[in-house]
Write a protein that holds these residues in place. Sequence first.
Motif, PDB file in Angstrom:
ATOM      1  N   LYS A 168     -23.910 -34.421  14.231  1.00 36.35           N
ATOM      2  CA  LYS A 168     -23.230 -34.477  15.516  1.00 36.35           C
ATOM      3  C   LYS A 168     -22.381 -33.233  15.689  1.00 36.35           C
ATOM      4  CE  LYS A 168     -21.818 -36.471  19.339  1.00 36.35           C
ATOM      5  NZ  LYS A 168     -22.747 -36.612  20.485  1.00 36.35           N
ATOM      6  N   ALA A 169     -22.588 -32.536  16.792  1.00 32.94           N
ATOM      7  CA  ALA A 169     -21.841 -31.297  17.050  1.00 32.94           C
ATOM      8  C   ALA A 169     -20.345 -31.565  17.097  1.00 32.94           C
ATOM      9  CB  ALA A 169     -22.303 -30.671  18.361  1.00 32.94           C
ATOM     10  N   THR A 176     -17.264 -27.853  12.170  1.00 34.17           N
ATOM     11  CA  THR A 176     -18.269 -26.812  11.926  1.00 34.17           C
ATOM     12  C   THR A 176     -19.714 -27.296  12.056  1.00 34.17           C
ATOM     13  OG1 THR A 176     -18.029 -27.253   9.556  1.00 34.17           O
ATOM     14  CG2 THR A 176     -16.795 -25.393  10.470  1.00 34.17           C
ATOM     15  N   ASN A 177     -19.942 -28.581  12.283  1.00 37.36           N
ATOM     16  CA  ASN A 177     -21.318 -29.035  12.519  1.00 37.36           C
ATOM     17  C   ASN A 177     -21.792 -28.596  13.903  1.00 37.36           C
ATOM     18  OD1 ASN A 177     -21.906 -30.332  10.079  1.00 37.36           O
ATOM     19  ND2 ASN A 177     -20.903 -32.217  10.715  1.00 37.36           N
ATOM     20  N   PRO A 178     -23.117 -28.384  14.087  1.00 36.96           N
ATOM     21  CA  PRO A 178     -24.204 -28.631  13.126  1.00 36.96           C
ATOM     22  C   PRO A 178     -24.533 -27.406  12.291  1.00 36.96           C
ATOM     23  CG  PRO A 178     -25.132 -28.145  15.264  1.00 36.96           C
ATOM     24  CD  PRO A 178     -23.639 -28.080  15.429  1.00 36.96           C
ATOM     25  N   SER A 179     -24.920 -27.665  11.034  1.00 35.91           N
ATOM     26  CA  SER A 179     -25.264 -26.564  10.135  1.00 35.91           C
ATOM     27  C   SER A 179     -26.504 -26.856   9.304  1.00 35.91           C
ATOM     28  CB  SER A 179     -24.084 -26.275   9.195  1.00 35.91           C
ATOM     29  OG  SER A 179     -22.945 -25.880   9.914  1.00 35.91           O
ATOM     30  N   TYR A 180     -27.304 -27.839   9.724  1.00 36.48           N
ATOM     31  CA  TYR A 180     -28.516 -28.197   8.983  1.00 36.48           C
ATOM     32  C   TYR A 180     -28.174 -28.525   7.528  1.00 36.48           C
ATOM     33  CZ  TYR A 180     -31.366 -26.612  12.956  1.00 36.48           C
ATOM     34  OH  TYR A 180     -31.953 -26.472  14.190  1.00 36.48           O
ATOM     35  N   GLU A 181     -27.128 -29.304   7.326  1.00 37.54           N
ATOM     36  CA  GLU A 181     -26.632 -29.595   5.981  1.00 37.54           C
ATOM     37  C   GLU A 181     -26.535 -31.107   5.743  1.00 37.54           C
ATOM     38  OE1 GLU A 181     -23.849 -25.625   5.248  1.00 37.54           O
ATOM     39  OE2 GLU A 181     -22.902 -27.468   5.942  1.00 37.54           O
ATOM     40  N   GLU A 182     -27.646 -31.800   5.976  1.00 41.48           N
ATOM     41  CA  GLU A 182     -27.704 -33.231   5.709  1.00 41.48           C
ATOM     42  C   GLU A 182     -28.774 -33.504   4.655  1.00 41.48           C
ATOM     43  OE1 GLU A 182     -25.475 -35.166   7.045  1.00 41.48           O
ATOM     44  OE2 GLU A 182     -24.687 -33.650   8.427  1.00 41.48           O
ATOM     45  N   HIS A 183     -28.665 -34.667   4.000  1.00 39.95           N
ATOM     46  CA  HIS A 183     -29.709 -35.076   3.071  1.00 39.95           C
ATOM     47  C   HIS A 183     -30.905 -35.649   3.817  1.00 39.95           C
ATOM     48  CE1 HIS A 183     -26.736 -35.125  -0.392  1.00 39.95           C
ATOM     49  NE2 HIS A 183     -27.792 -34.491  -0.866  1.00 39.95           N
ATOM     50  N   ALA A 431     -28.822  -1.625  12.644  1.00 42.76           N
ATOM     51  CA  ALA A 431     -28.504  -0.263  13.083  1.00 42.76           C
ATOM     52  C   ALA A 431     -27.528   0.415  12.140  1.00 42.76           C
ATOM     53  CB  ALA A 431     -27.922  -0.299  14.498  1.00 42.76           C
ATOM     54  N   HIS A 432     -26.755  -0.387  11.392  1.00 41.10           N
ATOM     55  CA  HIS A 432     -25.784   0.152  10.431  1.00 41.10           C
ATOM     56  C   HIS A 432     -26.243  -0.046   8.980  1.00 41.10           C
ATOM     57  CE1 HIS A 432     -22.598   1.146  13.343  1.00 41.10           C
ATOM     58  NE2 HIS A 432     -23.103   0.135  14.031  1.00 41.10           N
ATOM     59  N   HIS A 433     -27.530  -0.361   8.797  1.00 46.23           N
ATOM     60  CA  HIS A 433     -28.106  -0.531   7.465  1.00 46.23           C
ATOM     61  C   HIS A 433     -27.353  -1.579   6.653  1.00 46.23           C
ATOM     62  CE1 HIS A 433     -30.674   3.387   7.165  1.00 46.23           C
ATOM     63  NE2 HIS A 433     -30.914   2.685   8.262  1.00 46.23           N
ATOM     64  N   LEU A 434     -27.103  -2.716   7.288  1.00 46.26           N
ATOM     65  CA  LEU A 434     -26.453  -3.836   6.618  1.00 46.26           C
ATOM     66  C   LEU A 434     -27.418  -5.011   6.517  1.00 46.26           C
ATOM     67  CD1 LEU A 434     -22.964  -3.801   8.379  1.00 46.26           C
ATOM     68  CD2 LEU A 434     -23.435  -3.115   6.016  1.00 46.26           C
ATOM     69  N   MET A 435     -27.552  -5.563   5.329  1.00 47.81           N
ATOM     70  CA  MET A 435     -28.300  -6.799   5.154  1.00 47.81           C
ATOM     71  C   MET A 435     -27.437  -7.967   5.635  1.00 47.81           C
ATOM     72  SD  MET A 435     -30.229  -6.186   1.503  1.00 47.81           S
ATOM     73  CE  MET A 435     -28.708  -6.169   0.564  1.00 47.81           C
ATOM     74  N   VAL A 436     -28.106  -9.073   6.008  1.00 42.63           N
ATOM     75  CA  VAL A 436     -27.394 -10.217   6.587  1.00 42.63           C
ATOM     76  C   VAL A 436     -27.829 -11.504   5.898  1.00 42.63           C
ATOM     77  CG1 VAL A 436     -26.961 -11.556   8.687  1.00 42.63           C
ATOM     78  CG2 VAL A 436     -27.214  -9.069   8.825  1.00 42.63           C
ATOM     79  N   ASN A 437     -26.828 -12.347   5.617  1.00 45.50           N
ATOM     80  CA  ASN A 437     -27.040 -13.692   5.092  1.00 45.50           C
ATOM     81  C   ASN A 437     -26.249 -14.646   5.987  1.00 45.50           C
ATOM     82  OD1 ASN A 437     -27.253 -16.051   3.578  1.00 45.50           O
ATOM     83  ND2 ASN A 437     -25.801 -15.383   2.012  1.00 45.50           N
ATOM     84  N   PHE A 438     -26.948 -15.547   6.685  1.00 49.13           N
ATOM     85  CA  PHE A 438     -26.275 -16.492   7.576  1.00 49.13           C
ATOM     86  C   PHE A 438     -25.916 -17.767   6.818  1.00 49.13           C
ATOM     87  CE2 PHE A 438     -28.803 -14.535  11.261  1.00 49.13           C
ATOM     88  CZ  PHE A 438     -27.728 -13.781  11.692  1.00 49.13           C
ATOM     89  N   HIS A 439     -24.674 -18.218   6.997  1.00 50.59           N
ATOM     90  CA  HIS A 439     -24.242 -19.510   6.434  1.00 50.59           C
ATOM     91  C   HIS A 439     -23.681 -20.373   7.551  1.00 50.59           C
ATOM     92  CE1 HIS A 439     -24.057 -19.969   1.878  1.00 50.59           C
ATOM     93  NE2 HIS A 439     -24.917 -18.991   2.128  1.00 50.59           N
ATOM     94  N   GLY A 440     -23.649 -21.702   7.297  1.00 48.31           N
ATOM     95  CA  GLY A 440     -23.224 -22.602   8.342  1.00 48.31           C
ATOM     96  C   GLY A 440     -24.031 -22.348   9.600  1.00 48.31           C
ATOM     97  N   ALA A 441     -25.359 -22.282   9.431  1.00 45.41           N
ATOM     98  CA  ALA A 441     -26.222 -21.658  10.433  1.00 45.41           C
ATOM     99  C   ALA A 441     -27.451 -22.500  10.713  1.00 45.41           C
ATOM    100  CB  ALA A 441     -26.654 -20.278   9.936  1.00 45.41           C
TER     101      ALA A 441
END
Length: 639
Positions: A168-169, A176-183, A431-441
């Motif tokens: 539930k948003a 912080t929901n939703p974050s695809y963090e359910e069992h 564009a700035h040569h940065l790798m990205v890791n999304f969390h809570g996403a």
Amino acid sequence: MKRIVLLALLVFSLSSFVGKPTTYYFFNSDKTVKIEFNLNSKSTPSYKVFFKDKLVINASELGIIREDANFYTGLQIISISKSMPIQSSYTMLQGKRKQISYAANQYTVSLQNSKGEAMEIIFQLSSDGIAFRYHFPETSNELKKIVEEKTSYNFDSTTKAWLQPMSKAKTGWKETNPSYEEHYVMGVPVNTKPAIGEGWVYPALFNSNATWVLISEVGLPRNYCGSRLVYNDASKAMQLTFPQKEEVFPGGALNPESTLPWFTPWRTLTIGSLKTITESTMGTDLAEPSLPIDTSFIKSGLSSWSWALLKDDSVNYDTTVQFIDYASQMHWPYCLIDVDWDTRIGFDKMKELVAYAKGKNVKLMVWYNSSGSWNSTDYHPKSLLLTHRDRESEFTKLADMGIAGIKVDFFGGDGQSMINYYHDMLTDAAAHHLMVNFHGATLPRGWQRTYPNLVSTEAVKGYEYITFFQEIADLAPSHCSMLPFARNVFDPMDFTPMVLDSIPNITRKTTPAFELALPVLFLSGLQHIAEIPEGMAKMPQYVVDYLKDIPTNWDDSKFIDGYPGKYIIMARKKDSVWHIVGINGESTVKKIEIDLSFVTNLNGFIISENEKGFQQNPVSKKTKLNLTMKPHGGFVVKI
């Protein structure tokens, strides 16, 4: 009189066929997958799916309702194209397979509504399943808005499902929901209602007529929202549905809106055995190819990470030096510095850490809070990435400092405006040569092909939850055994795996060998290891040496055996070396036999466990490998 009677009979005969569906059939190249397509009695597009002549999806409706037009009922078929072969080849910088070829038969159904407006449904049938999407081919600068997408999947009532609920948003910690963090719920009837009441997320796994079907979506563009599934009691079918009203970037759009022409995302059905599901690359096959960009800065690998077990207080200069040293000793290329680093360490000291890490052949990743006003999180840096100008300023500083990439947390859902925010973030970071890791996403849906600098995404109830709650730790064996069949089939997953020693205040239910298997079993361009230096120091040298050479960009992957939520054995290849790993999600012993004839080299080793702990033994390609997995146990093979 006879003429009048004949004319009357002719009129009756013709009228009796008015509105009668005409059926069309679409096939993949080897005719194992078949679609039966027609317009039903409402003149609504309808399809059935067959696998090896077995019906796996009953008659299911398709269509779209826009604010300005109905493309759901009252439609007319204008034309249906002949089968057109589609072929492509591409390279992935991470994931289960490096060099990938895709081949499918494409069929385009051209439809017209009662106003004469056009919509196409494009089907592609490949060896591993079906993909389809909608296309509005006309040209218009006027903003069109989709109210509802009627895509449905009508499974037989005997079908079983393995599903993750949508949260539930605006609930959960700091909203912080939703974050695809359910069992997951596992093996439940297809009409099961989620306890949360907000439907089910992708990928969703079903077993219908002894056939496995994995439903997802791929290639989510800027001008569409993320979707999910809900069981429609009226139609007795799973139906695609749009996000909750709160899932927006402040002031932005929730549902899809765009000018024309307009393509929707691909709806994908991977169909066949569990081997088909786990080895499929459909989740990137249908994604938009990457633009020609410099990818030399994108390097996958393992990372040390203090926060997993030591939490907020570990984010300081001295501890970070220890974890840089740890990464260097383990031959891992990265060290992640988490929340509040901007004040706990500060930019000046960060420059020192970057220089120190460089001398150790280690690069640094740093954490950011993506949030604006959509939640009440306090962690920072916060609200520094909300606009293009903000990102240009921040990313320039990071690039000048020598930071390798960013971990960005606490996104706000799947509304179109929030999806656009993800695209903006990835574009500006590249564009700035940065790798990205999304969390809570959200689920990436193939973005790692479109944006190769996207190295991972959380979107899972990962290891941090195990460190917080005993009840989550108790579910870890079955949860981990589920993920390779759904969440981690296509998209990188930052589960942050592996504690070999102990978790503060938590009784771990998995054995050390189970944990050791996770960095190979789970796919992620960056693999953040939860174990800390003190725990690693207690391990046998052969375990430490094994962990010094764990690839994250594989040349090939092979499903050996398994069942969702119960156990899994996967083999992954890098160059000529095969890594074979297995975990047991159940509380009973499992005896496994593995035929090693597929491996390249003749000899290697297995790390498993006995009553005393880890044990290492030689293995040979010449013999079948017979092993026993303890309850909640595992093993790793390198050959």
